[in-house]
Design an enzyme around this catalytic site. Structure first.
Site, PDB file in Angstrom:
ATOM      1  N   GLN A  60      -0.258  -1.445 -10.991  1.00  0.00           N
ATOM      2  CA  GLN A  60      -1.072  -1.607 -12.203  1.00  0.00           C
ATOM      3  C   GLN A  60      -0.261  -1.463 -13.488  1.00  0.00           C
ATOM      4  OE1 GLN A  60      -4.298   1.294 -10.671  1.00  0.00           O
ATOM      5  NE2 GLN A  60      -5.398  -0.137 -11.977  1.00  0.00           N
ATOM      6  N   HIS A 158      -9.286   3.137  -2.785  1.00  0.00           N
ATOM      7  CA  HIS A 158      -9.192   2.167  -3.882  1.00  0.00           C
ATOM      8  C   HIS A 158      -7.725   1.998  -4.314  1.00  0.00           C
ATOM      9  CE1 HIS A 158     -10.710   0.455  -7.883  1.00  0.00           C
ATOM     10  NE2 HIS A 158      -9.427   0.649  -8.088  1.00  0.00           N
ATOM     11  N   GLU A 159      -7.030   3.120  -4.496  1.00  0.00           N
ATOM     12  CA  GLU A 159      -5.629   3.064  -4.943  1.00  0.00           C
ATOM     13  C   GLU A 159      -4.727   2.506  -3.856  1.00  0.00           C
ATOM     14  OE1 GLU A 159      -5.254   3.304  -8.007  1.00  0.00           O
ATOM     15  OE2 GLU A 159      -7.190   4.273  -8.355  1.00  0.00           O
ATOM     16  N   HIS A 162      -4.586  -1.155  -3.855  1.00  0.00           N
ATOM     17  CA  HIS A 162      -3.687  -1.735  -4.867  1.00  0.00           C
ATOM     18  C   HIS A 162      -2.273  -1.933  -4.301  1.00  0.00           C
ATOM     19  CE1 HIS A 162      -6.001  -2.013  -8.546  1.00  0.00           C
ATOM     20  NE2 HIS A 162      -6.392  -0.764  -8.492  1.00  0.00           N
TER      21      HIS A 162
HETATM   22 NI    NI Z   1      -7.969   0.132  -9.531  1.00  0.00          NI
END
Ligand code: NI
Length: 190
Positions: A60, A158-159, A162
């Site tokens: 991110q 969730h992470e 990624h």
């Molecule tokens: Ni996210």
């Protein structure tokens, strides 16, 4: 917390937003546990707290590496500063960093309305496992294991997505997924 004596300091990094290609790439394992990595983690935490968010994965901020930071229960108290702008007073930090995480066990299911700093303005319910068991390394390369439930488990999943190039909108129904993909791609193309 798994980072001792945490101080809210560092540099704020730019957060990449969907459909930036780095967000769809499978990240590579961290192999060097150096001061440079410690600085990256410090800056990622600083960036996450100021966003404000509860998790931030390296892709991110444009680093295709297998690590993420999170803190699911710090205090964020909104206030209006002297310039009349909304700000947050941040306290009670419980920072964690998971390097090269591997989810080795999962059970149950739960649904939560998720958002993502890389997908601003979108909040949708996502189905996840209620509990996960995860193996990971810390900043010195030491291995650890963790059992997580509920919010922490949701955040880890969730992470971890990624790191595999999966943004949470990929977990929605085809209808919603295509709607958001089109919308976000169009917005970005302006
Ligand atoms: Ni996210």
């Amino acid at each position: 917390m798994n980072i001792e004596n945490y101080k809210l300091e560092g540099d704020r990094l730019p957060i990449f937003t969907y459909p930036e290609p780095v967000l769809s790439k499978k990240a590579v394992p961290v192999t060097e546990f150096t001061p440079k990595l410690a600085k990256l983690v410090k800056d990622m935490l600083f960036t996450m707290y100021h966003a404000p968010g509860i998790g931030l994965a390296a892709p991110q901020i444009g680093e295709s590496l297998r690590l993420f930071v999170l803190d699911v229960d710090y205090e964020r108290e909104p206030f209006t500063n002297s310039a009349g702008k909304e700000e947050y007073k941040l306290s009670d930090f419980n920072p964690m960093v998971l390097i090269n995480p591997v989810i080795t066990g999962k059970s149950g299911s739960t649904t939560y309305e998720e958002g993502c700093l890389s997908v601003p303005g979108v909040y949708e319910e996502v189905k996840r496992h209620k509990s996960v068991h995860v193996r990971y390394q810390d900043l010195s390369g030491e291995f650890h294991e963790l059992d997580a439930d509920d919010m922490l488990a949701i955040c880890i999943q969730h992470e971890n997505d990624h790191l595999d190039g999966v943004v949470f909108i990929e977990r929605l129904s085809n209808l919603k997924k295509n709607f958001y993909k089109k919308k976000l791609t169009k917005e970005k193309g302006r």
